[in-house]
Motif scaffolding. Structure first.
Motif, mmCIF file in Angstrom:
data_model
loop_
_atom_site.group_PDB
_atom_site.id
_atom_site.type_symbol
_atom_site.label_atom_id
_atom_site.label_comp_id
_atom_site.label_asym_id
_atom_site.label_seq_id
_atom_site.Cartn_x
_atom_site.Cartn_y
_atom_site.Cartn_z
ATOM 1 N N UNK A 111 -57.280 -42.376 -40.055
ATOM 2 C CA UNK A 111 -58.485 -42.123 -40.821
ATOM 3 C C UNK A 111 -58.775 -43.317 -41.711
ATOM 4 N N UNK A 112 -60.043 -43.722 -41.760
ATOM 5 C CA UNK A 112 -60.421 -44.909 -42.522
ATOM 6 C C UNK A 112 -61.618 -44.611 -43.412
ATOM 7 N N UNK A 113 -62.009 -45.585 -44.201
ATOM 8 C CA UNK A 113 -63.181 -45.448 -45.060
ATOM 9 C C UNK A 113 -64.462 -45.326 -44.252
ATOM 10 N N UNK A 114 -64.444 -45.806 -43.005
ATOM 11 C CA UNK A 114 -65.655 -45.767 -42.177
ATOM 12 C C UNK A 114 -65.597 -44.729 -41.067
ATOM 13 N N UNK A 115 -64.483 -44.019 -40.893
ATOM 14 C CA UNK A 115 -64.398 -43.022 -39.825
ATOM 15 C C UNK A 115 -62.970 -42.775 -39.408
ATOM 16 N N UNK A 116 -62.732 -42.740 -38.095
ATOM 17 C CA UNK A 116 -61.367 -42.563 -37.594
ATOM 18 C C UNK A 116 -61.222 -43.226 -36.237
ATOM 19 N N UNK A 117 -59.977 -43.507 -35.862
ATOM 20 C CA UNK A 117 -59.653 -44.119 -34.571
ATOM 21 C C UNK A 117 -58.469 -43.393 -33.943
ATOM 22 N N UNK A 118 -58.463 -43.351 -32.617
ATOM 23 C CA UNK A 118 -57.358 -42.780 -31.856
ATOM 24 C C UNK A 118 -56.805 -43.843 -30.922
ATOM 25 N N UNK A 119 -55.490 -44.035 -30.956
ATOM 26 C CA UNK A 119 -54.827 -45.022 -30.115
ATOM 27 C C UNK A 119 -53.861 -44.342 -29.157
ATOM 28 N N UNK A 120 -53.707 -44.908 -27.982
ATOM 29 C CA UNK A 120 -52.698 -44.464 -27.032
ATOM 30 C C UNK A 120 -51.434 -45.290 -27.255
ATOM 31 N N UNK A 121 -50.298 -44.598 -27.444
ATOM 32 C CA UNK A 121 -49.031 -45.292 -27.696
ATOM 33 C C UNK A 121 -48.090 -45.009 -26.528
ATOM 34 N N UNK A 122 -48.430 -45.532 -25.379
ATOM 35 C CA UNK A 122 -47.609 -45.320 -24.183
ATOM 36 C C UNK A 122 -47.084 -46.624 -23.603
ATOM 37 N N UNK A 123 -47.381 -47.737 -24.260
ATOM 38 C CA UNK A 123 -46.913 -49.037 -23.814
ATOM 39 C C UNK A 123 -46.489 -49.845 -25.030
ATOM 40 N N UNK A 124 -45.467 -50.664 -24.860
ATOM 41 C CA UNK A 124 -44.985 -51.485 -25.969
ATOM 42 C C UNK A 124 -45.928 -52.650 -26.235
ATOM 43 N N UNK A 125 -46.362 -53.306 -25.172
ATOM 44 C CA UNK A 125 -47.132 -54.538 -25.333
ATOM 45 C C UNK A 125 -48.600 -54.315 -25.633
ATOM 46 N N UNK A 126 -49.136 -53.148 -25.245
ATOM 47 C CA UNK A 126 -50.571 -52.926 -25.381
ATOM 48 C C UNK A 126 -50.835 -51.666 -26.185
ATOM 49 N N UNK A 127 -51.686 -51.796 -27.191
ATOM 50 C CA UNK A 127 -52.113 -50.645 -27.993
ATOM 51 C C UNK A 127 -53.589 -50.422 -27.715
ATOM 52 N N UNK A 128 -53.882 -49.354 -26.979
ATOM 53 C CA UNK A 128 -55.252 -49.102 -26.529
ATOM 54 C C UNK A 128 -55.971 -48.150 -27.478
ATOM 55 N N UNK A 129 -57.137 -48.580 -27.987
ATOM 56 C CA UNK A 129 -57.983 -47.707 -28.798
ATOM 57 C C UNK A 129 -58.817 -46.860 -27.842
ATOM 58 N N UNK A 130 -58.543 -45.554 -27.790
ATOM 59 C CA UNK A 130 -59.209 -44.691 -26.811
ATOM 60 C C UNK A 130 -60.462 -44.034 -27.380
ATOM 61 N N UNK A 131 -60.600 -44.048 -28.698
ATOM 62 C CA UNK A 131 -61.810 -43.479 -29.295
ATOM 63 C C UNK A 131 -61.958 -43.979 -30.720
ATOM 64 N N UNK A 132 -63.222 -44.195 -31.118
ATOM 65 C CA UNK A 132 -63.523 -44.597 -32.490
ATOM 66 C C UNK A 132 -64.816 -43.933 -32.920
ATOM 67 N N UNK A 133 -64.821 -43.359 -34.094
ATOM 68 C CA UNK A 133 -66.009 -42.729 -34.650
ATOM 69 C C UNK A 133 -66.281 -43.322 -36.026
ATOM 70 N N UNK A 134 -67.564 -43.611 -36.279
ATOM 71 C CA UNK A 134 -67.964 -44.162 -37.577
ATOM 72 C C UNK A 134 -69.002 -43.281 -38.258
ATOM 73 N N UNK A 135 -69.122 -42.034 -37.791
ATOM 74 C CA UNK A 135 -70.151 -41.159 -38.340
ATOM 75 C C UNK A 135 -69.649 -40.292 -39.493
ATOM 76 N N UNK A 136 -68.332 -40.228 -39.684
ATOM 77 C CA UNK A 136 -67.764 -39.453 -40.787
ATOM 78 C C UNK A 136 -66.934 -40.396 -41.648
ATOM 79 N N UNK A 137 -67.416 -40.770 -42.838
ATOM 80 C CA UNK A 137 -66.677 -41.735 -43.672
ATOM 81 C C UNK A 137 -65.528 -41.070 -44.430
#
Length: 449
Positions: free
Chosen positions: A30-56
């Motif tokens: 959760x952030x000042x501008x919304x929220x983000x969801x990351x997939x944590x299934x790999x060591x080398x790559x952190x994938x942002x699977x969703x980002x919303x900026x409509x709820x601060x």
């Protein structure tokens, strides 16, 4: 984890909170501008699977396993909980409460909302309010834990605001199971293992961590984090097989404890060692010492440790299996995710294999490249170690649920997810895009998160 006043992160908005999902395959922020969801299934790559900026100013964001259901609470409306289907971009429902929401916990059966002096238990399938626990002891931090196993759907919360009592409540059958006198001082952290058969706790002093059997409430293990100073333990987490338990605090050290009995079933060691001999001396001597001293001598120390690159910051930790190897994940309040290798056989100091910046560019990993290049060599010993049978039950795995509605090759979910009850959530049919008002009338239309 809630950060101190949403401290600004270089190159990105302020981080307000961070949490791993129930099986530590996803990280929500959760952030000042919304929220983000990351997939944590790999060591080398952190994938942002969703980002919303409509709820601060999002200070609570919780994802249900790998489904599209996400719960969001913002500082702009701290008494309202919004439940979204983030892939469809629709609001499933929203509920308002009599006071600020301090925590939300989810499993496949229940959704629990914790206020300072009350707890609300919803049926997650239709969001019907099943039970309200009123006049609970003052709980200003919203401390509570919900077992992720829907057949052992236990809820734990403080039974006192002056000592470390834990109330264990059956969220399926809606009745109190037991009260555990865990600590002399108020609770600071509690968590269940994946099967809901163990509960770990720490007090505000932060020196001793205890593990209890559920539902009996019997003390199984006692670990000493340290004696020199009191610390604020902010996060406890079991490994998927409940063989390890990690604890993080506001210090630079994360402790990992191994849950194993110290003696063989016969009570004798096949090949006595010096440490075994000294241990027996301590055991014999403890019967002549005061209870507090003898208890301290019987406590086990950390099996493995991690030295973080920062101190004085809140963080949340999790033990997970990533790419078939045991890892420790640490998400810090300055917007970074650290991934460490754990040696499940010898323990000791864990090695940092990767770090990811959760805001902006994730290219600042040069300092770990040398460690990553050595990973294949370490992986062989880890794989061999993991293959060794353990004394406890072996967790079976089966091909698991994918959000596309079928079995995706290579994905597995633990055997306990196939207990009596629903196996998975059907994003398309079980969560229609409807709104629930405070009175449950269902007025309103779905809207984008």
């Amino acid at each position: 984890m809630e950060t101190e006043e949403g401290a600004d992160v270089p190159g990105g908005p302020g981080l307000c909170c961070a949490s791993f999902n129930q099986d530590s395959t996803s990280l929500a922020m959760g952030t000042k501008t919304g929220y983000r969801l990351f997939s944590v299934t790999s060591v080398d790559k952190l994938e942002c699977i969703h980002e919303s900026t409509e709820t601060p100013d999002v200070y609570i964001v919780e994802r249900l396993f790998s489904s599209s259901l996400v719960v969001v609470v913002s500082q702009a409306m701290p008494r309202r909980m919004n439940v979204y289907h983030f892939k469809k971009g629709t609001e499933i429902c929203n509920y308002s409460y009599s006071n600020n929401i301090l925590a939300v916990r989810l499993n496949r059966q229940r959704l629990v909302v914790c206020l300072e002096e009350s707890i609300y238990i919803h049926n997650i399938k239709d969001m019907k309010l099943l039970k309200t626990l009123l006049n609970t002891p003052s709980n200003p931090s919203g401390l509570c834990a919900l077992s992720i196993n829907h057949s052992n759907s236990f809820l734990a919360y403080p039974g006192s605001d002056t000592i470390g009592e834990i109330i264990v409540y059956d969220a399926n059958n809606l009745n109190t199971v037991t009260m555990i006198p865990a600590h002399d001082s108020p609770l600071a952290a509690i968590t269940f293992n994946a099967s809901g058969t163990k509960l770990a706790s720490a007090s505000e002093r932060g020196t001793v961590i205890r593990v209890f059997s559920i539902p009996e409430g019997l003390r199984l293990f006692e670990f000493r984090r340290g004696m020199k100073r009191y610390v604020n333990i902010s996060s406890l987490s079991f490994s998927p097989d409940a063989q390890f338990l990690c604890a993080s605090s506001n210090t630079e050290t994360v402790h990992i404890f191994k849950l194993e009995q110290q003696h063989s079933p016969s009570g004798e060691e096949d090949t006595p060692t010096w440490s075994t001999y000294v241990g027996k001396m301590f055991t014999a001597a403890s019967s002549y010492l005061p209870a507090q001293v003898s208890g301290m001598m019987s406590q086990d120390r950390a099996f493995a440790t991690v030295r973080l690159q920062m101190t004085g910051q809140k963080n949340v930790c999790a033990l997970a299996t990533i790419q078939k190897l045991p890892r420790l994940l640490v998400s810090s309040s300055d917007g970074q995710l650290f991934i460490y290798n754990i040696d499940p056989q010898d323990g000791g100091e864990c090695s940092l294999v990767q770090k990811h910046r959760l805001f902006g560019s994730d290219s600042e990993n040069e300092d770990t490249e040398s460690e990553i290049s050595e990973a294949p060599q370490a992986c062989q010993s880890y794989a061999a170690t993991v293959a060794i049978p353990t004394s406890g039950p072996v967790t079976a795995t089966l091909t698991g649920y994918s959000e596309d509605g079928g079995a995706k090759k290579g994905e597995v979910i633990p055997e306990h997810e196939f207990a009596v009850g629903p196996v998975c959530l059907d994003d398309e049919n079980e969560f229609p895009p409807i709104n629930w008002c405070r009175d449950g009338s269902g007025r309103g239309k779905g809207r984008r998160p």
